[in-house]
Write an enzyme that holds these catalytic residues in place. Sequence first.
Site, mmCIF file in Angstrom:
data_model
loop_
_atom_site.group_PDB
_atom_site.id
_atom_site.type_symbol
_atom_site.label_atom_id
_atom_site.label_comp_id
_atom_site.label_asym_id
_atom_site.label_seq_id
_atom_site.Cartn_x
_atom_site.Cartn_y
_atom_site.Cartn_z
ATOM 1 N N GLU A 1 0.864 -1.174 0.000
ATOM 2 C CA GLU A 1 0.000 0.000 0.000
ATOM 3 C C GLU A 1 0.902 1.225 0.000
ATOM 4 O OE1 GLU A 1 -2.225 -3.277 1.987
ATOM 5 O OE2 GLU A 1 -0.390 -2.276 2.621
ATOM 6 N N TYR B 1 7.514 2.329 -7.839
ATOM 7 C CA TYR B 1 6.872 1.016 -7.877
ATOM 8 C C TYR B 1 6.390 0.673 -9.292
ATOM 9 C CZ TYR B 1 6.933 1.562 -2.805
ATOM 10 O OH TYR B 1 7.321 1.760 -1.511
#
Length: 157
Positions: free
Chosen positions: A105, A117
């Site tokens: 998250e 990411y």
Amino acid sequence: MIEIVDMNRFHIDGVVEVENATFHIPWTKEDFEKEIKENNMAVYKVALDDGKPVGYAGMWHIVNEGHITNVAVHENYRKQGIGEKLIDALFEVANEREMIGLTLEVRISNMAAQKLYTKKGFKPEGFRKNYYQDTKEDAVIMWKYFEFYEDYDSVKD
């Protein structure tokens, strides 16, 4: 030169410094000690500059997947590829342990982390409303599935 190694108890004080400088609600020294000593699912890597922790990344190996708990790099060492090296170190562990993928998250406002990411192959898969206690900010749930898992998926069809 930055070296990525397995985190041990000797790194914890330096990791806590990075943690405190990075997060609004940081983990405590005791949290990290517990992770290293007691949590057999925990995998932590630390980035060292001349033996001093300047970043770290952690994940939990749960059944056949990894859940990245934290990635942090001291602000004086950002934009040098250290976060990417830490993620790569977690990928190596995931590959060795034949995990199907990794999840995490990230704050919806943390575009720098989302960019990293995404560069490493993670894709947004959903949201967690009001996930962060300090601001009630939403989290983006991101996943990276590994090739052998994707290949397996196509074989069973």
